[in-house]
Design a protein around this motif. Structure first.
Motif, PDB file in Angstrom:
ATOM      1  N   MET A   1      -0.104   5.335  11.193  1.00  0.00           N
ATOM      2  CA  MET A   1      -0.630   4.102  11.725  1.00  0.00           C
ATOM      3  C   MET A   1       0.518   3.111  11.891  1.00  0.00           C
ATOM      4  O   MET A   1       1.327   2.931  10.983  1.00  0.00           O
ATOM      5  CB  MET A   1      -1.680   3.527  10.772  1.00  0.00           C
ATOM      6  N   TYR A   2       0.574   2.483  13.037  1.00  0.00           N
ATOM      7  CA  TYR A   2       1.598   1.477  13.295  1.00  0.00           C
ATOM      8  C   TYR A   2       1.103   0.128  12.786  1.00  0.00           C
ATOM      9  O   TYR A   2       0.006  -0.295  13.118  1.00  0.00           O
ATOM     10  CB  TYR A   2       1.906   1.400  14.791  1.00  0.00           C
ATOM     11  N   VAL A   3       1.906  -0.506  11.962  1.00  0.00           N
ATOM     12  CA  VAL A   3       1.521  -1.774  11.368  1.00  0.00           C
ATOM     13  C   VAL A   3       2.331  -2.892  12.021  1.00  0.00           C
ATOM     14  O   VAL A   3       3.556  -2.885  11.945  1.00  0.00           O
ATOM     15  CB  VAL A   3       1.760  -1.757   9.842  1.00  0.00           C
ATOM     16  N   SER A   4       1.640  -3.838  12.661  1.00  0.00           N
ATOM     17  CA  SER A   4       2.355  -4.944  13.301  1.00  0.00           C
ATOM     18  C   SER A   4       1.795  -6.313  12.919  1.00  0.00           C
ATOM     19  O   SER A   4       2.457  -7.317  13.119  1.00  0.00           O
ATOM     20  CB  SER A   4       2.338  -4.781  14.822  1.00  0.00           C
ATOM     21  N   THR A   5       0.574  -6.356  12.375  1.00  0.00           N
ATOM     22  CA  THR A   5      -0.025  -7.613  11.936  1.00  0.00           C
ATOM     23  C   THR A   5      -0.555  -7.439  10.512  1.00  0.00           C
ATOM     24  O   THR A   5      -0.660  -6.313  10.013  1.00  0.00           O
ATOM     25  CB  THR A   5      -1.201  -8.040  12.843  1.00  0.00           C
ATOM     26  N   PHE A   6      -0.929  -8.547   9.902  1.00  0.00           N
ATOM     27  CA  PHE A   6      -1.512  -8.463   8.564  1.00  0.00           C
ATOM     28  C   PHE A   6      -2.878  -7.778   8.612  1.00  0.00           C
ATOM     29  O   PHE A   6      -3.290  -7.145   7.640  1.00  0.00           O
ATOM     30  CB  PHE A   6      -1.582  -9.846   7.917  1.00  0.00           C
ATOM     31  N   GLN A   7      -3.571  -7.862   9.731  1.00  0.00           N
ATOM     32  CA  GLN A   7      -4.819  -7.113   9.924  1.00  0.00           C
ATOM     33  C   GLN A   7      -4.528  -5.620   9.776  1.00  0.00           C
ATOM     34  O   GLN A   7      -5.270  -4.892   9.134  1.00  0.00           O
ATOM     35  CB  GLN A   7      -5.410  -7.400  11.306  1.00  0.00           C
ATOM     36  N   ASP A   8      -3.412  -5.184  10.359  1.00  0.00           N
ATOM     37  CA  ASP A   8      -3.017  -3.780  10.265  1.00  0.00           C
ATOM     38  C   ASP A   8      -2.689  -3.387   8.822  1.00  0.00           C
ATOM     39  O   ASP A   8      -2.963  -2.267   8.401  1.00  0.00           O
ATOM     40  CB  ASP A   8      -1.805  -3.503  11.154  1.00  0.00           C
ATOM     41  N   VAL A   9      -2.100  -4.308   8.072  1.00  0.00           N
ATOM     42  CA  VAL A   9      -1.790  -4.037   6.659  1.00  0.00           C
ATOM     43  C   VAL A   9      -3.081  -3.788   5.886  1.00  0.00           C
ATOM     44  O   VAL A   9      -3.186  -2.828   5.118  1.00  0.00           O
ATOM     45  CB  VAL A   9      -1.001  -5.201   6.014  1.00  0.00           C
ATOM     46  N   VAL A  10      -4.069  -4.636   6.110  1.00  0.00           N
ATOM     47  CA  VAL A  10      -5.354  -4.476   5.420  1.00  0.00           C
ATOM     48  C   VAL A  10      -6.011  -3.168   5.850  1.00  0.00           C
ATOM     49  O   VAL A  10      -6.498  -2.401   5.009  1.00  0.00           O
ATOM     50  CB  VAL A  10      -6.278  -5.688   5.683  1.00  0.00           C
ATOM     51  N   GLU A  11      -5.989  -2.884   7.143  1.00  0.00           N
ATOM     52  CA  GLU A  11      -6.592  -1.649   7.652  1.00  0.00           C
ATOM     53  C   GLU A  11      -5.839  -0.422   7.121  1.00  0.00           C
ATOM     54  O   GLU A  11      -6.448   0.579   6.748  1.00  0.00           O
ATOM     55  CB  GLU A  11      -6.596  -1.646   9.178  1.00  0.00           C
ATOM     56  N   TRP A  12      -4.519  -0.501   7.090  1.00  0.00           N
ATOM     57  CA  TRP A  12      -3.708   0.590   6.550  1.00  0.00           C
ATOM     58  C   TRP A  12      -4.084   0.862   5.096  1.00  0.00           C
ATOM     59  O   TRP A  12      -4.246   2.008   4.689  1.00  0.00           O
ATOM     60  CB  TRP A  12      -2.224   0.231   6.671  1.00  0.00           C
ATOM     61  N   THR A  13      -4.232  -0.206   4.310  1.00  0.00           N
ATOM     62  CA  THR A  13      -4.584  -0.066   2.899  1.00  0.00           C
ATOM     63  C   THR A  13      -5.970   0.542   2.747  1.00  0.00           C
ATOM     64  O   THR A  13      -6.183   1.446   1.937  1.00  0.00           O
ATOM     65  CB  THR A  13      -4.535  -1.441   2.196  1.00  0.00           C
ATOM     66  N   ARG A  14      -6.913   0.062   3.544  1.00  0.00           N
ATOM     67  CA  ARG A  14      -8.269   0.599   3.488  1.00  0.00           C
ATOM     68  C   ARG A  14      -8.266   2.089   3.833  1.00  0.00           C
ATOM     69  O   ARG A  14      -8.862   2.911   3.137  1.00  0.00           O
ATOM     70  CB  ARG A  14      -9.193  -0.158   4.457  1.00  0.00           C
ATOM     71  N   THR A  15      -7.545   2.441   4.882  1.00  0.00           N
ATOM     72  CA  THR A  15      -7.468   3.834   5.319  1.00  0.00           C
ATOM     73  C   THR A  15      -6.809   4.716   4.265  1.00  0.00           C
ATOM     74  O   THR A  15      -7.238   5.844   4.032  1.00  0.00           O
ATOM     75  CB  THR A  15      -6.694   3.934   6.648  1.00  0.00           C
ATOM     76  N   LEU A  16      -5.771   4.197   3.629  1.00  0.00           N
ATOM     77  CA  LEU A  16      -5.096   4.958   2.582  1.00  0.00           C
ATOM     78  C   LEU A  16      -6.043   5.258   1.421  1.00  0.00           C
ATOM     79  O   LEU A  16      -6.129   6.397   0.958  1.00  0.00           O
ATOM     80  CB  LEU A  16      -3.868   4.197   2.068  1.00  0.00           C
ATOM     81  N   HIS A  17      -6.786   4.255   0.972  1.00  0.00           N
ATOM     82  CA  HIS A  17      -7.733   4.480  -0.127  1.00  0.00           C
ATOM     83  C   HIS A  17      -8.853   5.437   0.297  1.00  0.00           C
ATOM     84  O   HIS A  17      -9.270   6.294  -0.498  1.00  0.00           O
ATOM     85  CB  HIS A  17      -8.320   3.155  -0.617  1.00  0.00           C
ATOM     86  N   GLU A  18      -9.311   5.315   1.514  1.00  0.00           N
ATOM     87  CA  GLU A  18     -10.343   6.231   2.023  1.00  0.00           C
ATOM     88  C   GLU A  18      -9.815   7.664   2.051  1.00  0.00           C
ATOM     89  O   GLU A  18     -10.488   8.599   1.607  1.00  0.00           O
ATOM     90  CB  GLU A  18     -10.773   5.790   3.419  1.00  0.00           C
ATOM     91  N   HIS A  19      -8.605   7.819   2.557  1.00  0.00           N
ATOM     92  CA  HIS A  19      -7.980   9.142   2.629  1.00  0.00           C
ATOM     93  C   HIS A  19      -7.828   9.748   1.237  1.00  0.00           C
ATOM     94  O   HIS A  19      -8.138  10.926   1.017  1.00  0.00           O
ATOM     95  CB  HIS A  19      -6.625   9.019   3.328  1.00  0.00           C
ATOM     96  N   MET A  20      -7.351   8.938   0.297  1.00  0.00           N
ATOM     97  CA  MET A  20      -7.171   9.423  -1.065  1.00  0.00           C
ATOM     98  C   MET A  20      -8.501   9.812  -1.698  1.00  0.00           C
ATOM     99  O   MET A  20      -8.583  10.816  -2.407  1.00  0.00           O
ATOM    100  CB  MET A  20      -6.453   8.376  -1.919  1.00  0.00           C
ATOM    101  N   ALA A  21      -9.538   9.043  -1.454  1.00  0.00           N
ATOM    102  CA  ALA A  21     -10.861   9.368  -2.004  1.00  0.00           C
ATOM    103  C   ALA A  21     -11.311  10.747  -1.525  1.00  0.00           C
ATOM    104  O   ALA A  21     -11.772  11.573  -2.333  1.00  0.00           O
ATOM    105  CB  ALA A  21     -11.878   8.301  -1.614  1.00  0.00           C
ATOM    106  N   HIS A  22     -11.162  11.003  -0.232  1.00  0.00           N
ATOM    107  CA  HIS A  22     -11.570  12.306   0.313  1.00  0.00           C
ATOM    108  C   HIS A  22     -10.701  13.434  -0.240  1.00  0.00           C
ATOM    109  O   HIS A  22     -11.208  14.493  -0.607  1.00  0.00           O
ATOM    110  CB  HIS A  22     -11.514  12.302   1.842  1.00  0.00           C
ATOM    111  N   CYS A  23      -9.409  13.201  -0.302  1.00  0.00           N
ATOM    112  CA  CYS A  23      -8.471  14.216  -0.789  1.00  0.00           C
ATOM    113  C   CYS A  23      -8.754  14.563  -2.251  1.00  0.00           C
ATOM    114  O   CYS A  23      -8.848  15.738  -2.618  1.00  0.00           O
ATOM    115  CB  CYS A  23      -7.048  13.708  -0.623  1.00  0.00           C
ATOM    116  N   LEU A  24      -8.894  13.545  -3.091  1.00  0.00           N
ATOM    117  CA  LEU A  24      -9.125  13.779  -4.517  1.00  0.00           C
ATOM    118  C   LEU A  24     -10.468  14.456  -4.764  1.00  0.00           C
ATOM    119  O   LEU A  24     -10.578  15.350  -5.618  1.00  0.00           O
ATOM    120  CB  LEU A  24      -9.030  12.457  -5.277  1.00  0.00           C
TER     121      LEU A  24
END
Length: 152
Positions: A1-24
């Motif tokens: 994911m390309y991060v260019s705004t703080f909105q992207d930072v929040v979305e990146w963080t949300r996506t990372l936690h979602e991904h980790m939840a599925h993986c774990l």
């Protein structure tokens, strides 16, 4: 994911936690060690809950903060969500899983600290500060819970 705004930072963080939840969660079904299986299930639930909390930031944050561009971002290499599940959690021991998860959360905390030190707009500083507090608190909570489990 390309991060260019703080909105992207929040979305990146949300996506990372979602991904980790599925993986774990997926790895928990393949883990043979009972204590490690419990840990993976607990961590999956914890990451899913974090994903929901971070999603709330997207809805409640100041639009001015969310739409602010990150100019100094290029020099920092954040965690890539796809790399975070390369570890074979199903084959790791309880302690190895803990170490991986703590390292991941510490990288997120370091990323937020990096951003917090470079924000000039009060709204963005507040947003990153709140995300930093959330991640720091949750990392401490995970450490506390996993240490309690080690004692059993």
């Amino acid at each position: 994911m390309y991060v260019s705004t703080f909105q992207d930072v929040v979305e990146w963080t949300r996506t990372l936690h979602e991904h980790m939840a599925h993986c774990l969660k997926h790895c928990s079904t393949q883990q043979d060690e009972e204590r490690a299986k419990w840990l993976l299930t607990y961590l999956a639930d914890h990451e899913a809950a974090l994903e929901k909390v971070v999603a709330g930031f997207e809805k409640q944050a100041d639009p001015k903060a969310l739409n602010t561009w990150l100019y100094d971002y290029i020099s920092y290499q954040p965690i890539k969500p796809h790399q975070s599940c390369n570890a074979p959690y199903a084959e790791m021991s309880f302690d190895e899983i803990c170490q991986e998860i703590f390292d991941l959360h510490n990288q997120i905390i370091d990323f937020y600290r990096y951003l917090e030190g470079r924000t000039e707009i009060p709204e963005t500083r507040e947003l990153i500060g709140e995300l930093l507090k959330l991640e720091h608190h949750e990392a401490m909570r995970l450490a506390h819970q996993t240490n309690r489990t080690r004692d059993l």
